[in-house]
Design an enzyme around this catalytic site. Structure first.
Site, mmCIF file in Angstrom:
data_model
loop_
_atom_site.group_PDB
_atom_site.id
_atom_site.type_symbol
_atom_site.label_atom_id
_atom_site.label_comp_id
_atom_site.label_asym_id
_atom_site.label_seq_id
_atom_site.Cartn_x
_atom_site.Cartn_y
_atom_site.Cartn_z
ATOM 1 N N ASP A 1 50.535 33.197 41.725
ATOM 2 C CA ASP A 1 49.080 33.095 41.701
ATOM 3 C C ASP A 1 48.717 31.607 41.821
ATOM 4 O O ASP A 1 49.594 30.738 41.746
ATOM 5 C CB ASP A 1 48.591 33.678 40.369
ATOM 6 C CG ASP A 1 47.097 33.973 40.361
ATOM 7 O OD1 ASP A 1 46.434 33.793 41.396
ATOM 8 O OD2 ASP A 1 46.594 34.382 39.297
ATOM 9 N N ARG B 1 48.702 34.999 46.179
ATOM 10 C CA ARG B 1 47.252 34.981 46.398
ATOM 11 C C ARG B 1 46.892 34.116 47.608
ATOM 12 O O ARG B 1 46.017 34.456 48.387
ATOM 13 C CB ARG B 1 46.515 34.480 45.155
ATOM 14 C CG ARG B 1 45.002 34.757 45.258
ATOM 15 C CD ARG B 1 44.278 34.467 43.965
ATOM 16 N NE ARG B 1 44.252 33.047 43.680
ATOM 17 C CZ ARG B 1 43.737 32.516 42.568
ATOM 18 N NH1 ARG B 1 43.228 33.303 41.638
ATOM 19 N NH2 ARG B 1 43.766 31.218 42.371
ATOM 20 N N ASP C 1 40.456 28.592 45.422
ATOM 21 C CA ASP C 1 40.327 29.496 44.283
ATOM 22 C C ASP C 1 38.828 29.615 43.985
ATOM 23 O O ASP C 1 38.255 28.764 43.319
ATOM 24 C CB ASP C 1 41.086 28.885 43.100
ATOM 25 C CG ASP C 1 40.990 29.740 41.846
ATOM 26 O OD1 ASP C 1 40.363 30.825 41.902
ATOM 27 O OD2 ASP C 1 41.538 29.314 40.809
ATOM 28 N N ASP D 1 40.359 37.530 43.041
ATOM 29 C CA ASP D 1 39.590 37.912 41.850
ATOM 30 C C ASP D 1 38.265 38.556 42.240
ATOM 31 O O ASP D 1 37.214 37.928 42.223
ATOM 32 C CB ASP D 1 39.371 36.680 40.975
ATOM 33 C CG ASP D 1 40.699 36.132 40.489
ATOM 34 O OD1 ASP D 1 41.706 36.859 40.561
ATOM 35 O OD2 ASP D 1 40.740 34.972 40.029
ATOM 36 N N HIS E 1 44.245 45.948 38.111
ATOM 37 C CA HIS E 1 44.303 44.666 37.408
ATOM 38 C C HIS E 1 42.966 44.437 36.729
ATOM 39 O O HIS E 1 41.945 44.968 37.176
ATOM 40 C CB HIS E 1 44.614 43.544 38.415
ATOM 41 C CG HIS E 1 44.871 42.211 37.783
ATOM 42 N ND1 HIS E 1 45.440 42.070 36.536
ATOM 43 C CD2 HIS E 1 44.638 40.948 38.238
ATOM 44 C CE1 HIS E 1 45.541 40.775 36.257
ATOM 45 N NE2 HIS E 1 45.063 40.080 37.277
#
Ligand SMILES: *[C@@H]1O[C@H](CO)[C@@H](O)[C@H](O)[C@H]1NC(C)=O
Ligand SMILES: *[C@@H]1O[C@H](CO)[C@@H](O)[C@H](O)[C@H]1NC(C)=O
Ligand SMILES: *[C@@H]1O[C@H](CO)[C@@H](O)[C@H](O)[C@H]1NC(C)=O
Ligand SMILES: *[C@@H]1O[C@H](CO)[C@@H](O)[C@H](O)[C@H]1NC(C)=O
Length: 942
Positions: free
Chosen positions: A541, A600, A288, A616, A674
């Site tokens: 996610d 994700r 992440d 992201d 988003h």
């Protein structure tokens, strides 16, 4: 949604040792470089050209389909076992493991859809130098050289690929920890116990095991064990206890005549991979990454260890089936070679060095030769793209967060008020009761079923987020049950592993355990997931998994999944989360409905379970631009259902960027807007009437083209061919296409060159295919192939071209959602080749169930235009489905003016149709054939 500002403050609060550096982009210091990862450094430091490995030819055994051979490391006398298989469809599988491992090494389960079918392997010759094996009829052989060990796959006189030709094969055999190292750890004796326990419980052959108990020549082991960080490694404030010591593996592949390699996603990188010489290797370790940077080899959320090579002669693939952290070095160079006349010439050579922290070497070499062959080969191993519900190919409206039911209602109404179609509205983490997934915030979402029913009445749907970090709260059913069933991942000391994530302290279900997945799937049944209905779908996610206070924001490598370390399975975690969730959605409908699950994190094979997005990103032009190669790279390795957050997740986009992003996203497979919690609202109608109109037009183009998108996904599901393709896939001999990644193909009939530059006045589109033609999809203007075409653009332009020779079905009526278009009529766009021919297909089913598969309830037709005759034929005569849709209009691009147009139907009706011909554009418009699109019919132009 994901890693954010809050995270940073949590991290600061939790981890004293965390030193924040520049925060404007990714904080690189949070993530390891190769030199900070001890195994990567060790493997990368191996000097080329000094391979200690020798093949022991006397150990060779050949059964019909499998060759085994021992390799020995002459430095330490440790033996490896090599297995070689010839697989159906031009593939070779090479496995290398320790001959006598101290404890079993992890082999990746569940990713291959079946044991790959093998074909006979036969010995052609053998001498003291090595062996030659035949790979079937066409002069293709495997040559195994004994000393040093190397393996070459050759076709006639040409080497296609070499393994270990640079001598980088390394296999850190397992070994008991030396007492001399006890200084650096006070837990050494407990580790010894652990090792001995595993040793005796897992291996009844321990008496003759140990590192090389039966071999006297052991003197080099001391030297090997001397290296630091082999038994314990610290990064920032985190110490990895590594109870099993060093277990890394590495090998090299050389690709003669190759200078273009692709794949190994996920990286925020161009399509064509770069030489990593002088920088870090490409890293694959699901992470992440907060505000990722572009054009660098850092790991991102997902990993697919598949590399494709391409040259005008051949496309090949290497699939490295290993789920541990890995690094891939790439170097391309020109080497001198003598041709037949003994004149030297330069030819390219690409070397790959593949490194993993644990597991075994298990490599599939896919020999093509065509790009479509490689796609078939790879998807025959790991499965094809799941066939999504038609609605999932529509537009998705998401933000972190829609605040309450009222907000959802208003946004939904906004789409109607502004005549913009959409299919799904999404709820991020705030919809839950305190980040307890499968629940609803009682204050803001008190009547979820009423909300869902409201959407259903408009034939629309919702997606809710369900993440795999589970709030540790004894009053929360999900936590209580996972805990009591003992299904959480364990920490190295055997207790439930806990980390920080959105809910605060969280447990992480062990999704590698089938019992965990079964239980998780059952949680999606309507009686378990309160407030859910059949138009509620799911988004996974944070499934890398993201652990805010973990090393590199993920799980500790010494955490335990049963007897395996997290180290072994890390890159599989997200794959399993999506698998279990998709299974849950199928089960809640009794096996009838196709699921839709966005993830994700992903791995090889994730295409079987739904869609992925690029995580992201940010509202920057460069992020818009990189969305193209990022999705192209995923498509090359099986994952077609890819998209990027439209508008950019972080930061507010300018109106121009937002419009351009909608125009780009409308032509990418997964189309979802988003936005981050801290950004201003950005529903499509908030930027003034002009921009609303531009966005409306882009979304409508998407909906008009849904029949074509659906066909492409149907074909991806059946043939493994990517939906969104680099140009070189269809023009494999045209070297100009090899590095193009600012335009792409959808199927093989549409070229899209989105505008991704601020203030752009025009784009230069490469139209491939000498001798062919392309038609501007909006103006119908005809252009010859094999040229760079400058296309002036305005804010409303989306440069799209239809290939001459293709027929594309569209539905041009504007509706609220894809379901509302079900019975709408079709318009056919027949784009003639220079020879006056065209072909296309149409696929129709109910749009949401498995009945197409189970009961063959579908229509699949081929349209052909040749010799002034258009015909529609059934290409799946044993299928059955009926539709109310009829054919409203036929455009023929590149036509001549006919004197009459005659329609003939299957029951013998003959009628003449009205038409218009536009001389300036050579477009013939045929009005109202009026036939049912599922019927046989013919149009005669005279
Ligand atoms: C295997 O390779 C041969 C020769 O290169 C080719 O003709 C054939 O189509 C390939 N088969 C598959 C299934 O890829
Ligand atoms: C022990 O050795 C035998 C014979 O080599 C082998 O068949 C068996 O699989 C081994 N067991 C383990 C646990 O390695
Ligand atoms: C197509 O995808 C479905 C899942 O949607 C899967 O069950 C099926 O096996 C796939 N079909 C093929 C031909 O691979
Ligand atoms: C053929 O013509 C008859 C009479 O006009 C009509 O009822 C029928 O629906 C037509 N068939 C087709 C396939 O259009």
């Amino acid at each position: 949604m994901a890693a954010l500002i809050q995270r940073l403050s949590w991290l600061l609060a939790i981890c004293v040792a965390l030193v924040p550096s520049g925060i404007q982009a990714v904080d690189r210091s949070n993530f390891k470089t190769c030199s900070q990862s001890s195994f990567c450094k060790r493997m990368r430091d191996i000097p080329p050209g000094q391979s200690p490995y020798r093949a022991l030819l006397e150990t060779l055994e050949l059964s019909n389909t499998r060759l085994t051979l021992q390799l020995i490391n002459d430095n330490n006398k440790v033996r490896l076992l090599l297995e070689l298989y010839r697989l159906q469809g031009n593939m070779t599988r090479l496995k290398i493991n320790e001959l006598k491992p101290l404890r079993p090494r992890f082999e990746v389960p569940d990713v291959l859809i079946a044991d790959p079918p093998t074909e006979p392997l036969s010995l052609v010759s053998q001498d003291e130098g090595g062996v030659v094996l035949s790979l079937g009829s066409d002069a293709r052989h495997v040559v195994v050289s004994a000393q040093p060990f190397r393996l070459d796959i050759v076709e006639g006189p040409r080497v296609l690929l070499s393994v270990n030709s640079r001598g980088l094969l390394a296999f850190e055999h397992q070994r008991p920890r030396k007492d001399t190292l006890s200084k650096i750890s006070n837990t050494v004796s407990s580790m010894w116990d652990t090792i001995k326990n595993i040793f005796s419980s897992n291996n009844e052959n321990d008496s003759e095991e140990g590192e090389v108990a039966d071999d006297p020549e052991n003197e080099n082991d001391e030297k090997e064990e001397d290296q630091p960080d082999m038994w314990e490694e610290t990064f920032k404030s985190h110490t990895d206890s590594k109870p099993n010591g060093p277990t890394a593996i590495s090998i090299d592949f050389s690709l003669p005549a190759v200078e273009h390699v692709y794949g190994i996603p996920e990286h925020a990188e161009n399509l064509k991979l770069k030489t990593t010489h002088g920088g870090d290797p490409y890293r694959l370790y699901n992470l992440d990454v907060f505000q990722y940077e572009l054009n660098n080899p850092m790991a991102l959320y997902g990993s697919v260890p598949v590399l494709l090579s391409h040259s005008p002669q051949r496309t090949m693939g290497i699939f490295w089936l290993n789920a541990a952290e890995m690094w891939v070095d790439i170097s391309s160079k020109a080497v001198e070679k003598m041709d037949a006349a003994q004149t030297p010439s330069e030819v390219p050579l690409t070397d790959i060095h593949w490194i993993s922290e644990s597991g075994i070497i298990d490599v599939f070499i896919m020999l093509g030769p065509k790009p479509s062959d490689v796609f078939m080969q790879y998807t025959s191993l790991t499965g094809t793209q799941s066939f999504p519900p038609l609605s999932a190919l529509g537009y998705h409206q998401c933000r972190w967060n829609y605040n309450d039911q009222e907000d959802v209602r208003n946004v939904d109404q906004g789409f109607d008020d502004h005549d913009i179609p959409y299919d799904f509205i999404w709820l991020d983490i705030e919809h839950t009761d305190g980040k307890r997934y499968f629940t609803w915030d009682p204050a803001h979402f008190p009547q979820p079923r009423e909300m869902l029913q409201g959407l259903m009445d408009k034939r629309r749907k919702m997606v809710a987020i369900v993440d795999p970090h589970i709030k540790v709260d004894s009053g929360y059913k999900i936590h209580k049950e996972i805990h009591s069933k003992n299904l959480y991942v364990k920490n190295k000391d055997g207790g439930d592993y806990e980390g920080w994530c959105w809910p605060g302290t969280a447990g992480y279900p062990d999704f590698t355990n089938p019992d965990m997945r079964t239980w998780w799937a059952s949680m999606f049944s309507y009686d378990q997931y309160e407030g859910s209905m059949e138009n509620l779908y799911i988004w996974n996610d944070m499934n890398e998994p993201s652990v805010f206070n973990g090393p590199e924001v993920t799980m500790h490598k010494d955490a335990l999944h049963g007897s395996w370390e997290h180290r072994d399975v890390h890159n599989l975690y997200g794959f399993y989360v999506q698998m279990a969730t998709a299974e849950g959605l199928i089960q809640r409908s009794g096996g009838v409905e196709r699921p839709f699950v966005l993830t994700r994190a992903f791995f090889a094979g994730s295409q079987r379970y739904g869609a992925v997005w690029t995580g992201d990103n940010a509202a920057e032009w460069s992020h818009l631009k990189i969305s193209i190669p990022m999705c192209l790279s995923l498509g090359l390795v099986g994952i077609s259902f890819c998209g990027a957050d439209v508008g950019g997740f972080f930061k507010p986009p300018s109106a121009e960027l937002l419009v351009r992003w909608y125009q780009t996203g409308a032509y990418q497979p997964f189309f979802r807007a988003h936005a981050h919690l801290d950004t201003p609202r950005r529903e499509p109608w908030l930027f003034g009437p002009e921009n609303t109109a531009l966005i409306r037009e882009a979304v409508r183009e998407r909906y008009a083209l849904l029949p074509y998108w659906y066909l492409l996904f149907y074909k991806a599901n059946h043939t493994g061919q990517p939906v969104m393709r680099p140009l070189w896939v269809e023009y494999p001999e045209d070297a100009i296409t090899f590095a193009i990644d600012d335009e792409f193909l959808l199927g093989d009939d549409l070229i899209v060159h989105p505008v991704t530059e601020e203030g752009s006045k025009g784009v230069t589109v490469y139209l491939p295919g000498n001798g062919g033609v392309w038609y501007d999809a909006h103006t119908f203007q005809r252009h010859v192939g094999g040229q760079n075409l400058y296309v002036p653009v305005t804010m409303s332009s989306i440069p799209v071209f239809q290939r001459g020779g293709s027929i594309i079905p569209r539905k041009n009526r504007v509706r609220r959602s894809s379901s509302c278009m079900e019975n709408d009529p079709y318009t056919l766009y027949v784009a003639l080749s220079p020879q006056g021919t065209a072909e296309g297909e149409l696929y129709i089913d109910d749009g949401h169930t498995f009945n197409y598969q189970l009961q063959k309830q579908f229509i699949h037709r081929r349209f052909i235009f040749a010799e002034s005759t258009f015909s529609s034929r059934n290409i799946s005569p044993d299928s059955q489905f009926s539709t109310a849709s009829w054919v409203e209009r036929v455009f023929i691009l590149g036509a001549h003016r006919p004197s009459s147009v005659t329609l003939k139907t299957s029951d013998g009706n003959v009628s003449s149709l009205e038409f218009d011909f536009d001389k300036a554009t050579s477009v013939l418009t045929i009005h109202k054939p009026g036939v049912n699109v599922g019927a046989d019919w013919i149009l005669l132009l005279q």
